[in-house]
Motif scaffolding. Structure first.
Motif, PDB file in Angstrom:
ATOM      1  N   ASN A 206       0.818  -1.211   0.000  1.00  0.00           N
ATOM      2  CA  ASN A 206       0.000   0.000   0.000  1.00  0.00           C
ATOM      3  C   ASN A 206       0.854   1.265   0.000  1.00  0.00           C
ATOM      4  N   SER A 334      -5.360  -8.388   0.944  1.00  0.00           N
ATOM      5  CA  SER A 334      -6.650  -7.951   0.410  1.00  0.00           C
ATOM      6  C   SER A 334      -7.256  -9.035  -0.476  1.00  0.00           C
ATOM      7  N   ASP A 335      -8.541  -8.845  -0.781  1.00  0.00           N
ATOM      8  CA  ASP A 335      -9.256  -9.755  -1.671  1.00  0.00           C
ATOM      9  C   ASP A 335      -8.952  -9.361  -3.114  1.00  0.00           C
ATOM     10  N   ASP A 387      -9.189  -0.665  -3.046  1.00  0.00           N
ATOM     11  CA  ASP A 387      -7.869  -1.265  -3.258  1.00  0.00           C
ATOM     12  C   ASP A 387      -7.592  -1.467  -4.744  1.00  0.00           C
TER      13      ASP A 387
END
Length: 594
Positions: A206, A334-335, A387
């Motif tokens: 990130n 994350s997905d 995201d």
């Protein structure tokens, strides 16, 4: 550790990143260590005598020898930063009358938020961390230990600082009592920190890399200095050797004219350091989603800018690398379903129901005259979350050397997108819903006739009788050879294996397929055509045993072109078959036949 705090009286920080033209509108945020140290030296030259008169006890520490030692002590360490989350990149445009033609000038700046110039009084230096962070938009943590007198000199110079960056970036500065470790331990505040990136392995998903100019370490500078002074140098090399700085303090004062005359590409004694800053350093992003509040965009469209853009035949090579790059930019935990169609255990999770093939399609558009790719559009039926949008933003930075040097996939993609003197890049045009693009993007148009722009690759094999004759079967009201490209396409359009999903017009019965015609060539115009065999139809996979989204381990068939005729106008996108999520099996509307 010394904590230097800065705020900008007008609420704006004006500067241009080193190595960029002012009209490129690339602000340097946070300011590079090299810039901060040069600002301190300028303050010493202009305000040092005043500080000495007010504080005579600091006179020994304001001498050139003592101050140079202080500067070099700071130069030997790399600082870290805390930047305010309430920042936004912006610019103004001015047209200056130069001769008979006005010249456009762009002034880029960072809106730093905070109190600005409204007269708000600064909190005490030992105030609570929350009060200090709210007032000071930029705090620089320098990991050095200073004597009390050195700290007093540094505080006096910071308080006498007039500006940082360009002259219009009026600034206040001071030393405050803030502990970097306490900010680093806070999960929320840690996202606001900018620190040197030790190695690629330390990169967080990130965060993004940023290249800042900093002084060399004393040992590295001494080694470089020894290599730059040959005894028999002549011409420009002799001139460069004659103006070589003997120490970092002198190197920080080299002016641009001397640097250019000596043939140096950057100041002597400087080095590039890769920092990691928040992936969203500014609040406002280009291409904001259009549509209802809270509605995630389902379409993100990019324009390809390249001197020699790639041909449409290289679709699968390019989209495969884009897919890998986007997956690599997603946060670690994350997905990633929106890009992979798989759950957290990498199991395909979109074979049936409303989520069938709802993850992203990477779709090319080509120039009808040259056959070169000029747009790349991403479509995900259920939308891109925060995201995913952050990952998509990396495609805007392919022309940033700091990003491509740090990310091998980005560097590879840049090489695939074209050649020439100008580095190719992708520019995000807009993000929104399909209806926003009906008039600007043919893929989301409406027509009764749709034609292949990339080859359709079937996922099933043809069925034959013992005598070799093709088995015929009825599907969608048409009699077609079972397993043929036409049969497989009609089957997929009636099922879940296409971008329109279960609720598409064909599956709902509002339109039916009247005819499927096989095409020998992709004919763009009278002078430009491609054979379907020219297209690459097999992905480069790390594990050949892994099935793709259709359950097929790999493509065993060559692609072919088809023309679909419907009983009523059908809206796009229409894309199906092997590699559909990578741009294969893509159709565009054709003029309806009378």
């Amino acid at each position: 550790m010394i904590s230097m705090a800065f705020r900008f009286i007008s609420g704006r920080y004006h500067s241009s990143a080193w190595g960029t033209h002012a009209n490129e509108a690339v602000p340097e945020w946070p300011p590079a260590p090299w810039r901060i140290l040069r600002a301190l030296i300028a303050a010493w030259y202009h305000k040092g005598s005043f500080i000495e008169r007010v504080h005579p006890e600091l006179a020994p520490f304001l001498s050139e020898h003592a101050f140079a030692a202080l500067v070099e002590k700071l130069a030997a360490a790399l600082p870290s930063y805390r930047v305010s989350p309430d920042t936004a990149a912006a610019h103004t445009r001015h047209y200056m009358p130069v001769g008979s033609k006005p010249v456009k000038l762009i002034d880029a700046f960072v809106h730093t938020g905070g109190p600005g110039g409204n007269g708000t009084e600064a909190p005490a230096n030992d105030a609570s961390p929350a009060a200090l962070l709210a007032f000071w938009p930029l705090i620089v943590f320098w990991p050095v230990e200073l004597e009390d007198q050195e700290k007093a000199v540094l505080r006096g110079l910071l308080r006498s600082l007039s500006y940082l960056g360009r002259a219009e970036a009026l600034a206040d500065a001071d030393i405050v009592d803030l502990d970097y470790a306490s900010l680093e331990s806070d999960s929320k505040l840690r996202k606001q920190l900018v620190a040197p990136l030790a190695s690629d392995a330390d990169a967080e998903r990130n965060r993004e890399p940023l290249r800042l100019l900093a002084p060399e370490s004393p040992d590295a500078f001494a080694a470089w200095l020894a290599s730059q002074a040959p005894s028999n140098a002549k011409g420009k090399k002799a001139k460069a050797a004659s103006i070589l700085p003997s120490r970092i303090f002198e190197a920080l004062q080299v002016v641009t004219s001397d640097m250019r005359s000596a043939g140096w590409s950057q100041p002597p004694g400087s080095r590039w350091v890769i920092y990691a800053r928040p992936a969203e350093p500014f609040r406002f992003k280009p291409g904001a989603a259009r549509g209802k509040k809270g509605e995630s965009p389902t379409v993100v469209r990019f324009a390809l800018v390249s001197t020699v853009p790639p041909q449409i035949t290289k679709t699968l090579i390019i989209t495969d690398v884009i897919h890998k790059l986007l997956c690599s930019q997603m946060p670690k935990n994350s997905d990633k379903f929106v890009f992979t169609g798989c759950d957290a255990d990498r199991n395909p999770n979109d074979s049936v129901g409303d989520i069938a093939h709802s993850h992203a399609y990477i779709l090319p558009e080509c120039n009808a005259r040259t056959g070169a790719i000029d747009y790349i559009t991403l479509y995900a039926r259920h939308g891109f979350d925060r995201d995913a949008l952050r990952a998509l933003d990396c495609l805007n930075r392919l022309d940033d050397p700091a990003f491509t040097d740090y990310c091998g996939l980005a560097k590879r993609l840049r090489g695939l997108l074209g050649t020439g003197k100008m580095a190719p890049k992708l520019v995000q045009l807009a993000a929104g819903q399909p209806e926003d693009f009906r008039n600007s993007c043919a893929l989301f148009g409406e027509s009764k006739t749709w034609t292949s722009i990339t080859p359709f690759v079937p996922v099933r094999n043809p069925k034959t009788r013992k005598n070799g004759e093709a088995k015929m079967g009825e599907i969608g009201g048409l009699m077609l050879p079972i397993g043929s490209p036409a049969h497989d396409l009609v089957r997929l359009l009636h099922e879940d294996g296409n971008a329109m999903g279960k609720g598409g017009q064909i599956a709902a019965g509002s339109a039916s397929i009247e005819n499927v015609e096989q095409l020998r060539l992709l004919e763009l115009n009278e002078d430009r055509s491609f054979h379907w065999l020219q297209f690459k139809t097999t992905r480069e996979r790390g594990n050949a045993a892994e099935p793709d989204a259709h359950g097929s381990r790999t493509s065993h068939a060559f692609g072919t072109g088809l023309r679909l005729s419907f009983s009523a106008p059908v809206r796009g996108p229409i894309v199906a078959g092997y590699g559909a999520h990578f741009g294969l099996g893509l159709f565009i509307p054709s003029p309806d036949k009378p």
